[in-house]
Design an enzyme around this catalytic site. Structure first.
Site, PDB file in Angstrom:
ATOM      1  N   HIS A   1       0.873  -1.276   0.011  1.00  0.00           N
ATOM      2  CA  HIS A   1      -0.017  -0.034   0.012  1.00  0.00           C
ATOM      3  C   HIS A   1       0.977   1.193   0.000  1.00  0.00           C
ATOM      4  CE1 HIS A   1      -3.633  -2.204   1.861  1.00  0.00           C
ATOM      5  NE2 HIS A   1      -2.833  -3.165   1.317  1.00  0.00           N
TER       6      HIS A   1
ATOM      7  N   HIS B   1      -1.657  -5.786  -2.875  1.00  0.00           N
ATOM      8  CA  HIS B   1      -2.946  -4.960  -3.251  1.00  0.00           C
ATOM      9  C   HIS B   1      -4.158  -5.673  -2.477  1.00  0.00           C
ATOM     10  CE1 HIS B   1      -5.593  -2.811  -5.618  1.00  0.00           C
ATOM     11  NE2 HIS B   1      -6.187  -3.980  -6.055  1.00  0.00           N
TER      12      HIS B   1
ATOM     13  N   PRO C   1     -10.670  -1.001  -3.311  1.00  0.00           N
ATOM     14  CA  PRO C   1     -11.438  -1.928  -3.999  1.00  0.00           C
ATOM     15  C   PRO C   1     -12.641  -2.457  -3.177  1.00  0.00           C
ATOM     16  CG  PRO C   1      -9.169  -2.327  -3.975  1.00  0.00           C
ATOM     17  CD  PRO C   1      -9.127  -1.569  -3.228  1.00  0.00           C
TER      18      PRO C   1
HETATM   19  O1  0FX Z   1      -3.424   1.959   2.141  1.00  0.00           O
HETATM   20  P1  0FX Z   1      -4.900   1.737   1.927  1.00  0.00           P
HETATM   21  O2  0FX Z   1      -5.619   0.888   2.500  1.00  0.00           O
HETATM   22  O3  0FX Z   1      -4.781   1.573   0.125  1.00  0.00           O
HETATM   23  C1  0FX Z   1      -4.905   2.413  -0.978  1.00  0.00           C
HETATM   24  C2  0FX Z   1      -5.937   1.818  -2.150  1.00  0.00           C
HETATM   25  O4  0FX Z   1      -6.740   0.997  -1.751  1.00  0.00           O
HETATM   26  C3  0FX Z   1      -4.718   0.846  -2.808  1.00  0.00           C
HETATM   27  O5  0FX Z   1      -5.413   0.362  -3.923  1.00  0.00           O
HETATM   28  C4  0FX Z   1      -3.400   1.251  -3.253  1.00  0.00           C
HETATM   29  N1  0FX Z   1      -2.522   0.192  -3.696  1.00  0.00           N
HETATM   30  C5  0FX Z   1      -3.013   1.932  -1.746  1.00  0.00           C
HETATM   31  C6  0FX Z   1      -1.344   2.586  -2.082  1.00  0.00           C
HETATM   32  O6  0FX Z   1      -3.663   2.953  -1.349  1.00  0.00           O
HETATM   33  O7  0FX Z   1      -5.482   3.338   1.776  1.00  0.00           O
HETATM   34  P2  0FX Z   1      -5.787   4.127   3.270  1.00  0.00           P
HETATM   35  O8  0FX Z   1      -5.433   3.756   4.466  1.00  0.00           O
HETATM   36  O9  0FX Z   1      -5.773   5.576   2.618  1.00  0.00           O
HETATM   37  O10 0FX Z   1      -7.401   3.811   3.443  1.00  0.00           O
HETATM   38  C7  0FX Z   1      -7.802   2.516   3.774  1.00  0.00           C
HETATM   39  C8  0FX Z   1      -9.409   2.535   3.830  1.00  0.00           C
HETATM   40  O11 0FX Z   1      -9.948   3.399   4.380  1.00  0.00           O
HETATM   41  C9  0FX Z   1     -10.099   2.505   2.299  1.00  0.00           C
HETATM   42  O12 0FX Z   1      -9.938   1.373   1.782  1.00  0.00           O
HETATM   43  C10 0FX Z   1     -11.286   3.154   2.481  1.00  0.00           C
HETATM   44  C11 0FX Z   1     -11.176   4.022   3.806  1.00  0.00           C
HETATM   45  N2  0FX Z   1     -11.054   5.474   3.598  1.00  0.00           N
HETATM   46  C12 0FX Z   1      -9.719   5.972   3.438  1.00  0.00           C
HETATM   47  C13 0FX Z   1      -9.811   7.328   3.176  1.00  0.00           C
HETATM   48  C14 0FX Z   1      -8.524   8.004   3.173  1.00  0.00           C
HETATM   49  C15 0FX Z   1     -12.459   5.893   3.540  1.00  0.00           C
HETATM   50  O13 0FX Z   1     -13.291   5.376   3.550  1.00  0.00           O
HETATM   51  N3  0FX Z   1     -12.147   7.503   3.231  1.00  0.00           N
HETATM   52  C16 0FX Z   1     -11.173   8.231   3.091  1.00  0.00           C
HETATM   53  O14 0FX Z   1     -11.184   9.359   3.004  1.00  0.00           O
END
Ligand code: 0FX
Length: 243
Positions: free
Chosen positions: A77, A96, A108
């Site tokens: 990630h 991923h 996803p």
């Molecule tokens: O680190 P990550 O889980 O993953 C994301 C992408 O989904 C992934 O395809 C990519 N390879 C990676 C580099 O970045 O993202 P996160 O920690 O920013 O978010 C985790 C989860 O939190 C996300 O699946 C949905 C939720 N979320 C996140 C944000 C920033 C929300 O619901 N709202 C938001 O504004």
């Protein structure tokens, strides 16, 4: 053998370090792991400012150094796109949170809850397209009718760690067969942003409305919203409970 792990996800960083550092794998005797996060990740910069075991990195401006230094580079990630020159010269592996080729790209599980396409975790070689290269291994995660984005995501993180536990040694030793998949579909950050404003005049089935709201319900995040008559922004999260 030098291996770089690039991540912007704190939970996965901790779980990866546990996996390689102790327990059944105990890989740190045979491989030299280094850790980095994206140079523009302010949260990590603050948290790890006194930790010399992890450093900020801009992949695009350090490509040649990365090619010289590392045998394998993992993206767990990591929010940077890997340049073509890098992925053609070092084995780069992406962990991923989706079941490629369905809903490649951003968040996803959010899109799977809405469009019904399969979801899960995938480890694949990185090529020049987003979440696209040959698949080394993957595990489907079933999204139940009562799952929100948050509960589905937690199951996916567990699946990612299981995949790593089972395949990390083979990946490091380059002993696997990677399989190309069809193109599938891709979602970008702007597709997620477009989902968040709820059209109060939209008429659809109740099921589709519930699916959209649970897809946008993720812990503390304020995602789904609408504006009231006075222009105030109102956020919506829903709670799903099973009897
Ligand atoms: O680190 P990550 O889980 O993953 C994301 C992408 O989904 C992934 O395809 C990519 N390879 C990676 C580099 O970045 O993202 P996160 O920690 O920013 O978010 C985790 C989860 O939190 C996300 O699946 C949905 C939720 N979320 C996140 C944000 C920033 C929300 O619901 N709202 C938001 O504004």
């Amino acid at each position: 053998m030098k291996v770089l792990l690039l991540t912007d996800n704190d939970q996965l960083l901790r779980r990866f370090r546990e996996l390689v550092g102790e327990g059944d794998l105990d890989l740190i005797k045979s491989y030299h792991f280094e850790y980095a996060y994206s140079w523009n990740n302010q949260e990590f910069r603050e948290k790890y400012k006194n930790d010399d075991r992890i450093f900020p990195l801009k992949v695009a401006t350090n490509t040649h150094e990365l090619i010289r230094k590392y045998k394998v580079i993992f993206s767990l990630h990591c929010k940077q796109f890997f340049p073509e020159e890098l992925v053609k010269n070092v084995r780069c592996i992406n962990v991923h949170p989706g079941l490629n080729p369905y809903n490649r790209g951003w968040f996803p599980q959010v899109f799977s809850i809405i469009n019904g396409l399969p979801c899960g975790a995938t480890i694949h070689e990185i090529d020049e397209k987003l979440d696209h290269g040959p698949v080394i291994c993957q595990e489907e995660v079933v999204i139940e009718k009562w799952d929100t984005s948050f509960s589905a995501y937690n199951k996916i993180l567990d699946a990612e760690i299981r995949l790593l536990r089972n395949s990390l040694v083979d990946i490091l030793d380059n002993k696997y067969v990677a399989v190309s998949k069809p193109e599938g579909n891709v979602n970008l950050k702007r597709d997620f942003d477009d989902l968040c404003e709820i059209d109060l005049d939209n008429t659809d089935t109740f099921l589709n409305h519930i699916n959209k709201l649970r897809a946008l319900t993720h812990g503390e995040y304020s995602n789904a919203f609408f504006f009231d008559e006075e222009g105030r922004k109102i956020f919506i999260n829903i709670e799903m409970t099973r009897e």
